[in-house]
Design a protein around this motif. Structure first.
Motif, mmCIF file in Angstrom:
data_model
loop_
_atom_site.group_PDB
_atom_site.id
_atom_site.type_symbol
_atom_site.label_atom_id
_atom_site.label_comp_id
_atom_site.label_asym_id
_atom_site.label_seq_id
_atom_site.Cartn_x
_atom_site.Cartn_y
_atom_site.Cartn_z
ATOM 1 N N ALA A 77 6.328 5.157 -3.811
ATOM 2 C CA ALA A 77 6.535 4.431 -5.068
ATOM 3 C C ALA A 77 7.556 3.314 -4.892
ATOM 4 C CB ALA A 77 6.987 5.405 -6.153
ATOM 5 N N GLN A 78 8.613 3.587 -4.129
ATOM 6 C CA GLN A 78 9.630 2.562 -3.895
ATOM 7 C C GLN A 78 9.044 1.372 -3.140
ATOM 8 O OE1 GLN A 78 12.866 4.495 -1.859
ATOM 9 N NE2 GLN A 78 13.723 5.395 -3.733
ATOM 10 N N ALA A 79 8.223 1.664 -2.129
ATOM 11 C CA ALA A 79 7.614 0.587 -1.349
ATOM 12 C C ALA A 79 6.709 -0.271 -2.229
ATOM 13 C CB ALA A 79 6.820 1.173 -0.182
ATOM 14 N N LYS A 80 5.906 0.382 -3.049
ATOM 15 C CA LYS A 80 5.007 -0.371 -3.925
ATOM 16 C C LYS A 80 5.786 -1.220 -4.923
ATOM 17 C CE LYS A 80 1.015 2.726 -3.598
ATOM 18 N NZ LYS A 80 0.069 3.605 -4.323
ATOM 19 N N ASN A 105 0.817 -1.217 0.000
ATOM 20 C CA ASN A 105 0.000 0.000 0.000
ATOM 21 C C ASN A 105 0.850 1.266 0.000
ATOM 22 O OD1 ASN A 105 -2.589 -0.911 -0.217
ATOM 23 N ND2 ASN A 105 -3.288 -0.068 1.728
ATOM 24 N N GLY A 106 2.173 1.084 -0.012
ATOM 25 C CA GLY A 106 3.050 2.247 -0.100
ATOM 26 C C GLY A 106 3.737 2.645 1.185
ATOM 27 N N TRP A 107 3.611 1.821 2.218
ATOM 28 C CA TRP A 107 4.278 2.152 3.478
ATOM 29 C C TRP A 107 5.712 1.640 3.446
ATOM 30 C CZ3 TRP A 107 2.472 5.333 7.147
ATOM 31 C CH2 TRP A 107 1.102 5.604 7.147
ATOM 32 N N PRO A 108 6.703 2.532 3.512
ATOM 33 C CA PRO A 108 8.106 2.091 3.520
ATOM 34 C C PRO A 108 8.406 1.266 4.769
ATOM 35 C CG PRO A 108 7.927 4.447 3.069
ATOM 36 C CD PRO A 108 6.582 3.998 3.549
ATOM 37 N N GLN A 109 9.291 0.322 4.618
ATOM 38 C CA GLN A 109 9.604 -0.553 5.744
ATOM 39 C C GLN A 109 10.241 0.205 6.906
ATOM 40 O OE1 GLN A 109 11.211 -4.514 4.524
ATOM 41 N NE2 GLN A 109 10.913 -3.705 2.468
ATOM 42 N N MET A 110 11.046 1.209 6.605
ATOM 43 C CA MET A 110 11.655 1.977 7.693
ATOM 44 C C MET A 110 10.590 2.700 8.513
ATOM 45 S SD MET A 110 15.195 3.516 6.093
ATOM 46 C CE MET A 110 15.639 4.226 7.678
ATOM 47 N N ARG A 111 9.550 3.196 7.844
ATOM 48 C CA ARG A 111 8.473 3.881 8.562
ATOM 49 C C ARG A 111 7.687 2.882 9.408
ATOM 50 N NH1 ARG A 111 5.582 8.679 8.227
ATOM 51 N NH2 ARG A 111 3.998 8.618 9.870
#
Length: 286
Positions: free
Chosen positions: A200-203, A141-147
């Motif tokens: 975009a990177q997360a997706k 869904n677009g949530w970066p892993q670091m976040r």
């Protein structure tokens, strides 16, 4: 000559009254309540003080397979450790095997404990399927892993990456991820300050690894290793973007810029999708 009064070892059940002649008001009330209930059930022909222990034993073992150990069951059910120990193992030092019959009230208390994640001990090891899928879905869904790591209190990004792939996790981690998923599964990361670049990177990471989004998982089955995501019919990216953007603009009143922002793409990308997938006459008429 006087006889010393024996002190009851505890006051948790009827033993103190029946065997030690305890006169505490609370214990006497408990004994009187028991007698009234027994007499009533006897009168109706429903008195069944003991039941087969095997279903109770199987239930305890089932709970153990979910990461809820028998000592944890004791605390949750409010029964003594020795009670469940005898149901499972008997009293080997006395030459007795597992209990064959247990009190109905004890059985009811134990059977009332359900295999819920909330009942798992923090350090217990549980199946990581649901935890893994929830984290992967949030990334999709677009949530970066670091976040996500920060939300979970994990400082090093490699640790959250490990959680995304683990087969077994602790009960505490499983609960934290479940609660995080409940908070974020339908939240646009952009509204929480995540840049479009990282969204975009997360997706893209999710696409590369084949991770399913939240919409593909049924809440009742996301924890089941046998379940599979419902990805629906295959739709190419331009079609999906154009359809989603048109829906946002027609039903939610979004502008092109707002729709692009919501979808995590640039306006140019959205215009390109519109040009590649123009509305059909039927859609325009509708």
């Amino acid at each position: 000559m006087t006889t010393a009064v024996r002190e009851a070892p505890h006051h948790r059940n009827l033993t103190c009254v029946k065997e030690y002649r305890c006169r505490r008001p609370a214990c006497l009330r408990r004994s009187a309540d028991y007698d009234r209930n027994r007499n009533r059930l006897v009168a109706y022909g429903r008195w069944q003080p003991l039941v087969d222990a095997e279903p109770v034993r199987q239930h305890i073992r089932m709970l153990s397979s979910y990461g809820i150990g028998w000592q944890r069951v004791c605390r949750l059910a409010g029964v003594a450790n020795g009670c469940i120990s005898k149901i499972l193992y008997g009293a080997p030092h006395e030459g007795r095997g597992p209990t064959k019959r247990v009190r109905t009230t004890t059985a009811d208390k134990i059977l009332a404990v359900k295999p819920s994640l909330d009942h798992v001990a923090p350090s217990a090891r549980v199946d990581g399927t649901g935890t893994r899928r929830r984290l992967q879905a949030l990334v999709a869904n677009g949530w970066p892993q670091m976040r996500l790591g920060r939300e979970l209190g994990i400082k090093h990004h490699r640790l959250i990456w490990d959680q995304v792939r683990k087969d077994v996790v602790s009960g505490d981690t499983a609960r934290k991820v479940r609660d995080l998923y409940e908070r974020l599964w339908n939240v646009d990361p952009a509204t929480r300050g995540v840049s479009l670049r990282y969204i975009a990177q997360a997706k893209q990471i999710a696409v590369t690894n084949g991770w399913a989004p939240p919409a593909a998982w049924d809440d009742d089955y996301i924890d089941s290793p046998a379940a599979a995501p419902d990805l629906g019919e295959h739709v190419d990216r331009y079609t999906a973007i154009a359809e989603d953007a048109r829906w946002l603009m027609s039903t939610q009143g979004y502008t092109v810029a707002q729709a692009a922002h919501r979808l995590g793409i640039t306006k140019d990308h959205l215009y390109r999708a519109f040009s590649q997938r123009p509305e059909t006459n039927e859609a325009v008429a509708a």
